[in-house]
Design an enzyme around this catalytic site. Structure first.
Site, mmCIF file in Angstrom:
data_model
loop_
_atom_site.group_PDB
_atom_site.id
_atom_site.type_symbol
_atom_site.label_atom_id
_atom_site.label_comp_id
_atom_site.label_asym_id
_atom_site.label_seq_id
_atom_site.Cartn_x
_atom_site.Cartn_y
_atom_site.Cartn_z
ATOM 1 N N ILE A 400 -0.850 3.450 -51.227
ATOM 2 C CA ILE A 400 -1.095 4.919 -50.897
ATOM 3 C C ILE A 400 -1.860 5.682 -51.780
ATOM 4 O O ILE A 400 -1.856 5.721 -53.073
ATOM 5 C CB ILE A 400 0.463 5.507 -50.806
ATOM 6 C CG1 ILE A 400 1.580 4.846 -50.180
ATOM 7 C CG2 ILE A 400 0.475 7.149 -50.502
ATOM 8 C CD1 ILE A 400 2.607 5.150 -50.329
ATOM 9 N N HIS A 401 -3.098 6.084 -51.192
ATOM 10 C CA HIS A 401 -4.157 6.964 -51.887
ATOM 11 C C HIS A 401 -3.784 8.492 -51.901
ATOM 12 O O HIS A 401 -3.464 8.860 -50.941
ATOM 13 C CB HIS A 401 -5.684 6.436 -51.197
ATOM 14 C CG HIS A 401 -6.643 7.026 -52.322
ATOM 15 N ND1 HIS A 401 -6.911 6.466 -53.279
ATOM 16 C CD2 HIS A 401 -7.758 7.919 -51.762
ATOM 17 C CE1 HIS A 401 -8.022 7.032 -53.987
ATOM 18 N NE2 HIS A 401 -8.305 7.845 -52.820
ATOM 19 N N PRO A 402 -4.048 9.062 -52.828
ATOM 20 C CA PRO A 402 -4.490 8.718 -54.292
ATOM 21 C C PRO A 402 -3.497 8.876 -55.208
ATOM 22 O O PRO A 402 -3.064 10.058 -55.745
ATOM 23 C CB PRO A 402 -5.525 9.687 -54.481
ATOM 24 C CG PRO A 402 -5.150 11.116 -53.859
ATOM 25 C CD PRO A 402 -3.884 10.535 -52.800
#
Length: 426
Positions: A400-402
């Site tokens: 899962i960014h960031p």
């Protein structure tokens, strides 16, 4: 109190994000302590209410065995209550220890139990010990602006991965906590000014040194609260060195109908959630609902130091000991949390590593993470590791960014390769 310290750091970061904060910022110990203490009291009350709701009788007495099926309880006023039961569970927990061989330790020192109930700020504080309790307390005292020193005899966070432990204390030093390494306290004296003069010996140089503090807090380990239970009279066996009760896999003591759970049991992790889980399973077994035993492997935990350290599974040392260094692979990375970038915070100690078996399947043996919200990060991965997750499965997991946690899904550099493990780019 750790949260109070984190908010102090956030105030510093906030200026980089455009918040105008008037200086200097002061922390009010009394206000924080009152709020925390009120919350803890509400929890105590809540537990009593729940016991009542479940029709559990609660006796506020100090108990000890008079025979294998009988407990003698005494109130503070000395009034006696006698209770008999077919089965008895001991869960009296542990208490912080005082180093009674140190002159003045008991008269002038406090423990972590006392620190949380202080009405006034402890001021300049010496914390003796290098356990997680010691480092957590020293961390939040530094974080709220107090002059704080940790005195450690040998290594920090004994029992934890030592590479991670070193990073935790390195960060604390850069954060402002002072460390007296390889030092042993010899005496504590009260000065006319009411300050405490502490004398210690540096075991490296052999020299004697001294300084004065407002508060001296002992965090030199915890002892099981078993002495007053009269266990020997009923035949419950304890470890003579530690005082802890010897139990089998079903939490039974040497007396079949007497059980024990939590910090008083020999060889179990001293963690509240572990004791709760073991207690629930024991209750289910005692009343015929299940035969499931507590599994003490892969129990996740987090040390709430200024930069948090979360882990689950084996330390690198334990993995090497158990499987041999040729049979394990360690993937690692130094990373920079997004929230550290704009705030220009030093991320030198933000690090993670995954210890895997080297064979084809590469089962994950241990995961170690230092950084913000370490507990939240490790809790999720703990499920996977409990289910026997492997390195290839982790590589199929989309990050899962960031987030900081996504860096775990991108671990690809091994220690064996000798390559630089610093994460570059986004």
């Amino acid at each position: 109190m750790h949260q109070a310290a984190l908010l102090g750091s956030a105030l510093k970061d906030a200026q980089h994000y455009g918040w105008n904060i008037a200086h200097p910022v002061h922390h009010n110990w009394s206000e924080m302590a009152q709020a925390v203490q009120n919350y803890v009291k509400s929890l105590n009350w809540g537990h009593r209410v729940q016991l009542q709701d479940k029709k559990v009788k609660y006796f506020n007495v100090k108990g000890s065995f008079s025979d294998p099926h009988t407990i003698r309880g005494l109130t503070k006023g000395g009034k006696e209550t006698i209770l008999t039961a077919e089965k008895i569970v001991i869960a009296t927990g542990g208490r912080p220890k005082y180093p009674t061989h140190v002159a003045g330790a008991l008269e002038h020192g406090i423990t972590s139990d006392d620190l949380f109930w202080l009405k006034e700020s402890p001021g300049k504080t010496l914390v003796v010990g290098a356990s997680y309790i010691s480092l957590e307390c020293a961390g939040f005292l530094t974080g709220i602006g107090l002059d704080t020193t940790v005195m450690m005899r040998s290594i920090p966070l004994r029992g934890f991965d030592q590479q991670m432990a070193s990073l935790v204390t390195e960060y604390m030093e850069s954060y402002g906590t002072k460390f007296l390494k390889k030092c042993i306290p010899t005496k504590v004296e009260k000065l006319e000014s009411n300050r405490l003069q502490v004398t210690w010996k540096n075991t490296d140089s052999g020299t004697e040194e001294a300084d004065s503090f407002d508060t001296v807090m002992w965090a030199v380990g915890r002892a099981p609260d078993t002495k007053a239970l009269n266990l020997e009279a009923v035949g419950v066996k304890t470890n003579s060195e530690t005082g802890k009760i010897i139990v089998d896999a079903s939490e039974a003591t040497s007396v079949p109908h007497i059980y024990a759970v939590g910090d008083i049991t020999e060889g179990r992790p001293e963690l509240t959630p572990t004791a709760i889980a073991a207690g629930k399973l024991l209750a289910q077994r005692l009343f015929g609902q299940s035969s499931e035993l507590m599994d003490y492997d892969n129990v996740p935990t987090t040390v709430f130091t200024p930069l948090e350290y979360g882990c689950v599974g084996l330390s690198e040392e334990k993995a090497v000991q158990r499987y041999g260094s040729d049979n394990i692979e360690v993937y690692h990375a130094y990373y920079k949390p997004l929230e550290f970038t704009v705030a220009e915070r030093d991320a030198t100690q933000c690090y993670m590593k995954m210890v895997c078996l080297r064979e084809r399947e590469q089962r994950i043996l241990g995961l170690h993470f230092i950084g913000p919200n370490a507990g939240e990060v490790i809790q999720g991965f703990a499920l996977g590791i409990k289910c026997g997750a492997t390195y290839p499965q982790l590589m199929k997991t989309v990050g899962i960014h960031p987030t900081c946690a996504e860096e775990i899904t991108k671990l690809h550099i091994t220690k064996r390769s000798g390559l630089d493990a610093t994460v570059t780019g986004c």
